[in-house]
Enzyme design. Structure first.
Site, mmCIF file in Angstrom:
data_model
loop_
_atom_site.group_PDB
_atom_site.id
_atom_site.type_symbol
_atom_site.label_atom_id
_atom_site.label_comp_id
_atom_site.label_asym_id
_atom_site.label_seq_id
_atom_site.Cartn_x
_atom_site.Cartn_y
_atom_site.Cartn_z
ATOM 1 N N GLU A 1 43.626 40.464 35.982
ATOM 2 C CA GLU A 1 44.832 41.189 35.280
ATOM 3 C C GLU A 1 45.017 40.707 33.744
ATOM 4 O O GLU A 1 45.052 41.844 32.903
ATOM 5 C CB GLU A 1 45.904 40.589 35.942
ATOM 6 N N GLU B 1 41.438 37.107 45.766
ATOM 7 C CA GLU B 1 41.036 35.674 45.467
ATOM 8 C C GLU B 1 42.211 34.696 45.667
ATOM 9 O O GLU B 1 43.119 34.775 45.139
ATOM 10 C CB GLU B 1 40.558 35.518 44.132
ATOM 11 N N CYS C 1 35.814 30.418 40.541
ATOM 12 C CA CYS C 1 35.700 31.755 40.335
ATOM 13 C C CYS C 1 34.436 32.006 41.296
ATOM 14 O O CYS C 1 34.672 33.254 41.927
ATOM 15 C CB CYS C 1 35.212 32.237 39.123
ATOM 16 N N GLU D 1 27.224 35.346 30.301
ATOM 17 C CA GLU D 1 27.175 33.954 29.395
ATOM 18 C C GLU D 1 26.104 33.322 29.931
ATOM 19 O O GLU D 1 25.247 33.651 30.985
ATOM 20 C CB GLU D 1 28.456 33.274 29.656
ATOM 21 N N GLU E 1 34.440 36.972 31.994
ATOM 22 C CA GLU E 1 34.371 36.412 33.037
ATOM 23 C C GLU E 1 35.493 36.156 34.151
ATOM 24 O O GLU E 1 36.412 35.351 33.657
ATOM 25 C CB GLU E 1 33.560 35.003 32.923
ATOM 26 N N LYS F 1 41.193 29.002 22.713
ATOM 27 C CA LYS F 1 42.668 28.627 23.406
ATOM 28 C C LYS F 1 42.600 28.153 24.519
ATOM 29 O O LYS F 1 41.990 28.976 25.416
ATOM 30 C CB LYS F 1 43.357 29.778 23.256
HETATM 31 P P1 NAD Z 1 44.635 33.364 33.563
HETATM 32 O O1 NAD Z 1 44.010 34.975 33.493
HETATM 33 O O2 NAD Z 1 46.080 33.216 33.855
HETATM 34 O O3 NAD Z 1 44.631 32.729 32.067
HETATM 35 C C1 NAD Z 1 43.212 32.459 31.460
HETATM 36 C C2 NAD Z 1 43.734 32.315 29.943
HETATM 37 O O4 NAD Z 1 44.175 33.378 29.439
HETATM 38 C C3 NAD Z 1 44.601 31.065 29.587
HETATM 39 O O5 NAD Z 1 43.990 30.523 28.448
HETATM 40 C C4 NAD Z 1 45.754 32.040 29.438
HETATM 41 O O6 NAD Z 1 46.673 31.070 28.668
HETATM 42 C C5 NAD Z 1 45.419 33.049 28.757
HETATM 43 N N1 NAD Z 1 46.019 34.255 28.801
HETATM 44 C C6 NAD Z 1 46.855 34.465 29.839
HETATM 45 N N2 NAD Z 1 47.691 35.611 29.491
HETATM 46 C C7 NAD Z 1 47.105 36.101 28.253
HETATM 47 C C8 NAD Z 1 47.200 37.335 27.484
HETATM 48 N N3 NAD Z 1 48.278 38.185 27.856
HETATM 49 N N4 NAD Z 1 46.261 37.473 26.358
HETATM 50 C C9 NAD Z 1 45.438 36.416 26.263
HETATM 51 N N5 NAD Z 1 45.446 35.324 26.931
HETATM 52 C C10 NAD Z 1 46.177 35.112 27.900
HETATM 53 O O7 NAD Z 1 43.540 32.562 34.400
HETATM 54 P P2 NAD Z 1 43.646 31.022 34.903
HETATM 55 O O8 NAD Z 1 44.747 31.042 36.129
HETATM 56 O O9 NAD Z 1 43.666 30.225 33.982
HETATM 57 O O10 NAD Z 1 42.238 30.791 35.674
HETATM 58 C C11 NAD Z 1 42.167 31.274 37.106
HETATM 59 C C12 NAD Z 1 41.101 32.858 36.697
HETATM 60 O O11 NAD Z 1 40.004 32.413 36.281
HETATM 61 C C13 NAD Z 1 40.810 33.090 38.289
HETATM 62 O O12 NAD Z 1 40.734 34.404 38.697
HETATM 63 C C14 NAD Z 1 39.209 32.557 38.208
HETATM 64 O O13 NAD Z 1 38.378 33.456 39.181
HETATM 65 C C15 NAD Z 1 38.816 33.093 36.925
HETATM 66 N N6 NAD Z 1 37.713 32.353 36.123
HETATM 67 C C16 NAD Z 1 36.474 32.935 36.107
HETATM 68 C C17 NAD Z 1 35.383 32.316 35.891
HETATM 69 C C18 NAD Z 1 33.852 33.217 35.641
HETATM 70 O O14 NAD Z 1 33.105 32.554 35.253
HETATM 71 N N7 NAD Z 1 33.944 34.168 35.917
HETATM 72 C C19 NAD Z 1 35.301 31.052 35.537
HETATM 73 C C20 NAD Z 1 36.423 30.226 36.018
HETATM 74 C C21 NAD Z 1 37.661 31.220 36.369
#
Ligand code: NAD
Length: 492
Positions: A235, A389, A288, A466, A254, A179
């Site tokens: 979150e 962040e 991130c 990963e 991650e 997804k």
């Molecule tokens: P997000 O948590 O809002 O969404 C991530 C994914 O989760 C999306 O596909 C979203 O549709 C899905 N999602 C949202 N709510 C959900 C739920 N209740 N159940 C299941 N899936 C759900 O994050 P974002 O805004 O897309 O990305 C930014 C965040 O990702 C930042 O905090 C960033 O640091 C983190 N990030 C981490 C890494 C890493 O490797 N550590 C890499 C890239 C981004």
């Protein structure tokens, strides 16, 4: 609108594209203009269930898991070659959807190719072991694929971060439901078309689009899902871990970061300044692992900040599709507003803007989500801009006089993803690397990674890792087999 009709992206389930149960589609916007340029299907709970059903059936009925790993390797290599031969088109799609400069998107797609090749090389090396046990017995382990693995990806490196976990899962013989983020669904669907063309059996790789709250949760909260790899915010990561724990399903998380970048007085300041600029302004800071907290020795503060400021002010902003652009827009108007809110908060709490801190409003940038590269100074360490962040092109700065103080400042965060150290002194570099509370440390370079090296966070930045040879283990389970070789006579 004509362009939208030409570029429609649907769900990809069982090797077929379909608009989903409700047949709903939404416009996908170009962050450089906020104009629609494509349409994407909106999947719902029923579609998530259909994808899991198809994936589970394909896992049981196709030869993907049972086949010699070398066959899976060949398919993944073919997929890598297809992606590589369409690198420019995929990069353009990523840039239109996400905003980053084409040069960066090309790099992302190159990384996807290399990731597929790396894990293809491991597909026939998913091994068990023999274990000495007493008497006439033979004990061995088998590494088996888990079944259906669910992968939930964010919007900042849409295809790269999806393939980072999908590739080892496929290499190990699982069937996959991916997804992508609702904002950036396009390259995942394009990739699925190539997967089919490369010979991934129908149902082994599925892409479902839709909202995280509905489709994401439906995927995780289902008995057919045997593991979850989530990249995104802390979150949502906690929510996913809760749902998975109820069903005792393994998770890899991650999450976010607030990376320290510590500069000692003996560092090569020209290289350090370039690395700092890259570490916070690349991908408009939506990373991130962004090196977002500069911690600089007091004796070089003025010189280093002058250099970083001049890099920030010289970056060419513009639509990512325009050649020569060095920083694109943020992914959405909400993201731009969120970033500027952090800047205002930092100023309200006593910080100063050294450069940037505003939208870029001159034509043709006014209609896009452009925020100028920003450097903040004198921000109190308790401020939200230092603690949370930001996920935008905003660097905060702090000063130290002693090594221990630098270490304390670097570790004073709930996150623990990537830390950077700039020094020519080997002993400082290694002792700092050991004592930084991070999953990854980079010495004398901007944040960088390779598919063969683990990518991991500690503290609030994640669970598991990963990349690297052992990443495949996350997508296998170990079965122990004990065989009594004797003829009934029991020996000690
Ligand atoms: P997000 O948590 O809002 O969404 C991530 C994914 O989760 C999306 O596909 C979203 O549709 C899905 N999602 C949202 N709510 C959900 C739920 N209740 N159940 C299941 N899936 C759900 O994050 P974002 O805004 O897309 O990305 C930014 C965040 O990702 C930042 O905090 C960033 O640091 C983190 N990030 C981490 C890494 C890493 O490797 N550590 C890499 C890239 C981004």
């Amino acid at each position: 609108m004509a362009a939208e009709a030409e570029t429609s992206f649907d769900l990809f389930i069982g090797g077929k594209e379909a608009p989903g149960t409700r047949g709903e589609r939404r416009s996908v916007l170009d962050p450089a203009t906020n104009e629609p340029f494509a349409r994407a299907a909106v999947g719902v709970r029923e579609d998530a269930h259909a994808a899991l059903e198809v994936a589970e059936r394909a896992f049981r009925e196709s030869n993907w898991a049972a086949d010699d790993g070398a066959r899976r390797a060949k398919v993944l290599i073919r997929l890598a070659a297809l992606v590589e031969s369409h690198q420019d088109a995929l990069a353009r799609l990523e840039t239109l959807n996400m905003g980053k400069p084409l040069r960066e998107s090309r790099g992302d797609i190159g990384y996807v190719v290399r990731t597929l090749e790396y894990f293809a090389g491991l597909a026939d090396k998913v091994e068990g072991e023999t274990i000495p046990v007493p008497g006439a017995r033979f004990d061995y382990t088998i590494s088996e694929p888990l079944g259906v693995t669910v992968h939930i990806a964010p919007w900042n490196y849409p295809l790269l971060l999806a393939v980072r976990s999908v590739a080892p899962a496929l290499a190990a013989g699982n069937s996959v439901v991916l997804k992508p983020a609702s904002l950036t669904p396009l390259t995942a669907v394009a990739f699925a078309r190539f997967a089919k063309e490369a010979g991934v059996p129908d149902g082994i790789f599925n892409v479902i689009l839709g909202s995280g709250a509905e489709v994401g949760e439906a995927l995780v909260d289902d008995d057919r899902c045997r593991s979850v790899t989530f990249t995104g915010s802390g979150e949502v990561g906690s929510r996913i871990a809760e749902l998975a724990a109820r069903r005792r399903v393994p998770v890899t998380l991650e999450l976010g970061g607030k990376g320290p970048v510590v500069v000692f007085p003996d560092a090569d300041l020209e290289r350090a300044a370039k690395g700092i600029g890259y570490g916070i302004f690349q991908n408009a800071g939506q990373m991130c692992w962004a090196a977002s907290r500069l911690i600089v020795h007091e004796s070089i503060r003025t010189e280093l900040l002058d250099r970083v400021r001049s890099i920030a002010e010289s970056l060419k902003l513009g639509p990512g599709t325009m050649e020569g652009v060095e920083m694109g827009p943020l992914v959405s108007p909400d993201q731009a507003a969120r970033v500027l809110d952090y800047v205002q908060d930092a100023v309200a709490s006593g910080g100063r803007i050294l450069t940037g801190g505003t939208r870029a409003s001159e034509p043709p940038l006014a209609s896009g989500n452009f925020v100028r590269p920003t450097v903040l100074v004198d921000v109190p360490s308790s401020s939200r801009a230092v603690r949370e962040e930001i996920f935008g092109p905003v660097l905060t700065t702090a000063t130290f006089s002693e090594l221990e103080e630098a270490l304390r400042l670097a570790n004073d965060t709930t996150y623990g993803l990537l830390g950077t150290v700039w020094t020519r002194d080997l002993s400082t570099a290694h002792s700092f690397a050991r004592r930084l509370e991070c999953g990854m440390v980079v010495v004398n370079e901007a944040p960088i990674t390779y598919p063969q090296a683990p990518f991991a966070g500690t503290k609030g930045s994640g669970v598991g890792f990963e990349q690297g040879r052992r990443a495949v283990e996350a997508y296998t389970r170990r079965k122990n087999v004990l065989v009594n070789l004797g003829t009934g006579k029991r020996r000690a």
